[in-house]
Design a protein around this motif. Structure first.
Motif, PDB file in Angstrom:
ATOM      1  N   GLU A   1       2.427   2.803  -3.253  1.00 21.52           N
ATOM      2  CA  GLU A   1       1.544   3.574  -4.139  1.00 21.52           C
ATOM      3  C   GLU A   1       1.883   3.318  -5.607  1.00 21.52           C
ATOM      4  O   GLU A   1       2.087   4.246  -6.402  1.00 21.52           O
ATOM      5  CB  GLU A   1       1.626   5.074  -3.818  1.00 21.52           C
ATOM      6  CG  GLU A   1       1.146   5.407  -2.413  1.00 21.52           C
ATOM      7  CD  GLU A   1       1.133   6.895  -2.129  1.00 21.52           C
ATOM      8  OE1 GLU A   1       1.858   7.650  -2.830  1.00 21.52           O
ATOM      9  OE2 GLU A   1       0.412   7.318  -1.212  1.00 21.52           O
TER      10      GLU A   1
ATOM     11  N   LYS B   1      -3.054   1.756  -8.640  1.00 23.96           N
ATOM     12  CA  LYS B   1      -3.921   2.782  -9.223  1.00 23.96           C
ATOM     13  C   LYS B   1      -4.518   2.343 -10.555  1.00 23.96           C
ATOM     14  O   LYS B   1      -5.665   2.666 -10.879  1.00 23.96           O
ATOM     15  CB  LYS B   1      -3.135   4.076  -9.414  1.00 23.96           C
ATOM     16  CG  LYS B   1      -2.513   4.617  -8.152  1.00 23.96           C
ATOM     17  CD  LYS B   1      -1.544   5.739  -8.460  1.00 23.96           C
ATOM     18  CE  LYS B   1      -0.762   6.181  -7.238  1.00 23.96           C
ATOM     19  NZ  LYS B   1       0.272   7.193  -7.559  1.00 23.96           N
TER      20      LYS B   1
ATOM     21  N   LYS C   1       0.828  -1.210   0.000  1.00 21.81           N
ATOM     22  CA  LYS C   1       0.000   0.000   0.000  1.00 21.81           C
ATOM     23  C   LYS C   1       0.863   1.261   0.000  1.00 21.81           C
ATOM     24  O   LYS C   1       0.597   2.226  -0.736  1.00 21.81           O
ATOM     25  CB  LYS C   1      -0.930  -0.016   1.209  1.00 21.81           C
ATOM     26  CG  LYS C   1      -1.836   1.204   1.315  1.00 21.81           C
ATOM     27  CD  LYS C   1      -2.701   1.111   2.573  1.00 21.81           C
ATOM     28  CE  LYS C   1      -3.569   2.356   2.716  1.00 21.81           C
ATOM     29  NZ  LYS C   1      -4.395   2.297   3.965  1.00 21.81           N
TER      30      LYS C   1
END
Length: 314
Positions: free
Chosen positions: A79, A101, A76
């Motif tokens: 990113e 993402k 996490k």
């Protein structure tokens, strides 16, 4: 883009190699734990770990993925834009799949939806397919069920074995992964849902799956042996000892009335064995406890009388 790469064997290492040479940043590599190997049982790192360390990329080897809070937090905090998963060997839970993402991209060694599962390359050769290939897809919670992104095809030849196709697809898969990432980055990637009506599945192969049934059509037996090469390897029995069949040729015009599995004749060219509708010529073999040999060399040290029936264990 910032990438987390997950993979384990040589097939995955080729994709990592191509990714290292691309414009994308590899923030982390996740692979399986070191395992004992060879007679000395020394711990051996995975091909992916070895390559990553050689290129000064951080590597982690979590023993479990599901329910691993430490792993989840580490992933996490990176990113990442995309997770790239190639033959990692562990199932990713939804909370990890949802982290990057722009999604998780997988490279699979078949033309999906055909041959979902663990051994797609072997089964394509075993089943005598004229072509196979590699597919990149977005991952979901199913096994190889996500939307298709890009595909690259390969025509299987009579000279191919699972090993040669594996090497070819590994190289193609690396190129396709980089192409896919580039398309994701510039917004040109398209996604196509898999046709569930065309889906087929293939499980893990075991050593016992390699036993030869000579009462098969010659073409099917020829494909079977090539698909089992080099692992788990195709084998039969000679005088109660395991005999691996490492290379062979099709003989479709053999009209012997012998029982399938019977040695029709031997020569420097090989061991001619009756099949259901013809014969195969075994040109390279390996007897239990011995080294692999061309048939001519093998027969100079051990005669196989005409009429010998292969496949008898006792």
């Amino acid at each position: 883009m910032k990438i987390v790469f997950m993979g384990t064997p040589d097939f995955a290492a080729k994709s990592l190699e191509k990714l290292i040479d691309s414009k994308h940043e590899i923030a982390l590599v996740v692979t399986k734990e070191d395992k004992p190997a060879n007679r000395g049982y020394e711990l051996q790192m995975t091909p992916v770990k070895k390559l990553a360390l050689e290129n000064n990329i951080e590597v982690i080897t979590p023993s479990k993925v599901k329910g691993n809070d430490e792993l989840f937090e580490k992933l996490k905090n990176i990113e990442a834009d995309v997770f790239c998963v190639v033959a990692y060997g562990k199932i990713l839970p939804k909370n990890i799949l949802d982290l990057p993402k722009k999604g998780c991209v997988n490279v699979h060694g078949s033309l999906l939806p055909k041959y979902r599962g663990a051994a797609p390359i072997q089964f394509a050769v075993i089943n005598g397919d004229e072509k196979t290939g590699v597919t990149t897809m977005y991952m979901d919670e199913g096994v190889d069920t996500g939307d298709i992104l890009k595909v690259s095809e390969y025509a299987i030849t009579d000279e191919d074995t699972a090993e040669t196709v594996f090497d070819k697809l590994a190289d193609m898969g690396g190129d396709l992964l980089v192409d896919t990432l580039n398309a994701i980055e510039d917004g040109t990637v398209t996604r196509t849902k898999q046709n569930e009506d065309e889906a087929t599945h293939c499980g893990m192969l075991t050593k016992k799956d390699g036993e030869i049934n000579f009462d098969m059509e010659t073409k099917k037996l020829f494909s079977f042996v090539r698909g089992m090469t080099p692992w788990p390897s195709a084998y039969t029995y000679l005088d109660g000892k395991m005999l691996k069949v490492l290379d062979l040729k099709k003989v479709l015009d053999e009209n012997s009335n012998a029982v399938p599995g019977t040695v029709i004749s031997t020569s420097d060219d090989g061991v001619l064995v009756k099949t259901n509708d013809g014969a195969i010529l075994i040109t390279k073999l390996q007897l239990e406890g011995k080294k692999a040999m061309d048939a001519g060399d093998f027969l100079r040290g051990r005669k196989i009388p005409d009429g010998t029936l292969l496949g008898i264990k006792d």
